[in-house]
Write a protein that holds these residues in place. Structure first.
Motif, mmCIF file in Angstrom:
data_model
loop_
_atom_site.group_PDB
_atom_site.id
_atom_site.type_symbol
_atom_site.label_atom_id
_atom_site.label_comp_id
_atom_site.label_asym_id
_atom_site.label_seq_id
_atom_site.Cartn_x
_atom_site.Cartn_y
_atom_site.Cartn_z
ATOM 1 N N THR A 107 0.851 -1.182 0.000
ATOM 2 C CA THR A 107 0.000 0.000 0.000
ATOM 3 C C THR A 107 0.890 1.234 0.000
ATOM 4 N N ASP A 108 0.327 2.379 -0.343
ATOM 5 C CA ASP A 108 1.109 3.622 -0.383
ATOM 6 C C ASP A 108 1.432 4.090 1.027
ATOM 7 N N ILE A 109 2.604 4.682 1.169
ATOM 8 C CA ILE A 109 2.987 5.267 2.459
ATOM 9 C C ILE A 109 3.359 6.728 2.245
ATOM 10 N N LYS A 110 2.973 7.560 3.201
ATOM 11 C CA LYS A 110 3.223 8.996 3.087
ATOM 12 C C LYS A 110 4.502 9.397 3.823
ATOM 13 N N GLN A 111 4.883 10.638 3.638
ATOM 14 C CA GLN A 111 6.137 11.139 4.200
ATOM 15 C C GLN A 111 6.205 10.994 5.711
ATOM 16 N N THR A 115 -0.394 5.558 6.374
ATOM 17 C CA THR A 115 -0.825 4.826 5.179
ATOM 18 C C THR A 115 -2.337 4.958 4.993
ATOM 19 N N TYR A 117 -6.135 7.528 4.396
ATOM 20 C CA TYR A 117 -6.806 8.642 3.757
ATOM 21 C C TYR A 117 -8.191 8.751 4.377
ATOM 22 N N ASN A 199 -6.759 12.896 0.804
ATOM 23 C CA ASN A 199 -5.642 12.496 1.651
ATOM 24 C C ASN A 199 -5.451 13.500 2.785
ATOM 25 N N THR A 231 -5.112 2.864 3.197
ATOM 26 C CA THR A 231 -5.114 2.909 1.744
ATOM 27 C C THR A 231 -5.190 1.501 1.166
ATOM 28 N N SER A 267 1.447 9.134 -8.095
ATOM 29 C CA SER A 267 0.901 9.563 -6.801
ATOM 30 C C SER A 267 0.221 10.926 -6.844
ATOM 31 N N LYS A 277 2.845 11.213 -0.789
ATOM 32 C CA LYS A 277 3.212 9.803 -0.828
ATOM 33 C C LYS A 277 4.675 9.694 -1.244
ATOM 34 N N PHE A 280 6.066 2.750 -0.703
ATOM 35 C CA PHE A 280 5.121 1.677 -0.412
ATOM 36 C C PHE A 280 5.486 0.962 0.890
#
Length: 307
Positions: A107-111, A115, A117, A199, A231, A267, A277, A280
């Motif tokens: 799954t996507d991971i943010k800064q 993970t 939204y 997000n 996500t 992204s 993002k 992952f």
């Protein structure tokens, strides 16, 4: 000696074919993407990943799109595609449709390491609607029956947290067909309110539509937000070779580092977003079990309503 030499030669001849492994049987990798936005923008966002995977894996890669979420889910269930980028609820739908025959891997991971939204409900800023209570008797649009943020999460929260059934609270409940269609419908006045996602307050569906010039800025306002949703995952068919699943998963993992500009397109990178993002994170089926359970609850509610 002659036998040993012949055997060694045969092994050398066979080695290149054997080394390909799963690629011998899968000359083309097909991945599906959901209809959260119009097809042109979907293709534009995922084409850099398509080209990257072709180069990385050395096979042909094709993007599969459908007019609604169920088209992608059914293609996965029917073995017509190998992998799909699903939302949490569409993953749960695929899990149910295949009797557990799918495998989530990334799954996507943010800064900031998160993970998630949010599902939100939006209206026109000039509608006079400031809350879900104000929207009583109005026209509300969900996105798609298999959308996490566009249907499952807001529906579940409206019943279990807000204390009303959407069918009884709103004057009309309908499906816009996609997140963009929901927002466009609100903007045009077709719907009074609609469920979509973001997000954060600068990055979401309606903010992207503003950036693309699809709608004027400052016309869409948020009136409700859900708790954080994990996500959705990159999801493989379970009947694929295990080494294929791992090789493709690793390739996607490395996409963010090896093709920085391509990942930005994937992204929907926004320089104003303070928490973009960045890559992952590995996930498994346990991460999404609550979504599977929530969908089962919604189906049970539908059966009760129709009986």
């Amino acid at each position: 000696m002659r036998f040993i030499t012949a055997a060694a030669l045969a092994a050398l001849i066979a080695a290149p074919a054997m080394a390909e492994g799963w690629k011998d049987d899968y000359k083309v990798l097909k991945f599906g993407v959901l209809s959260g936005e119009n097809e042109k923008d979907r293709i534009a966002r995922y084409t850099p990943l398509e080209k990257y995977l072709e180069k990385k894996l050395g096979i042909e890669v094709e993007i599969f799109t459908a007019g609604n979420y169920d088209g992608v889910i059914q293609a996965l269930a029917a073995d017509q595609i190998e992998i799909a980028r699903l939302g949490s609820s569409s993953y749960a739908a695929a899990y149910t449709a295949t009797n557990g025959g799918v495998v989530p891997t990334l799954t996507d991971i943010k800064q900031d390491g998160t993970t998630g939204y949010y599902s939100i409900v939006v209206t026109r800023c000039d509608s006079g609607i400031k809350s879900l209570e104000d929207a009583k008797g109005k026209v509300h649009a969900f996105a798609d029956p298999d959308s996490t943020s566009g249907y499952a999460v807001p529906y579940w929260n409206m019943v279990n947290k807000e204390g009303f059934k959407p069918e009884e609270h709103f004057g009309t409940v309908t499906f816009g067909g996609s997140h963009e269609a929901d927002v466009q419908g609100v903007y045009n006045g077709t719907f009074d309110t609609a469920s979509t996602y973001q997000n954060n307050d600068v990055n979401g569906i309606y903010q992207r539509m503003e950036a693309k010039g699809m709608i004027d800025a400052g016309q869409i306002c948020k009136i409700w937000q859900s708790p954080e949703i994990t996500t959705g995952p990159w999801t493989f068919r379970k009947n694929l070779p295990a080494d294929m699943i791992e090789d493709v998963t690793v390739a996607i993992e490395e996409f963010a580092v090896e093709d920085v500009e391509g990942f930005k397109a994937y992204s929907s990178f926004d320089p104003e977003d303070k928490n973009p993002k960045v890559g992952f994170e590995r996930v498994d089926a346990d991460r999404y079990q609550w979504i599977v359970d929530m969908r089962a609850w919604i189906k049970a509610e539908r059966r009760k309503s129709s009986s």
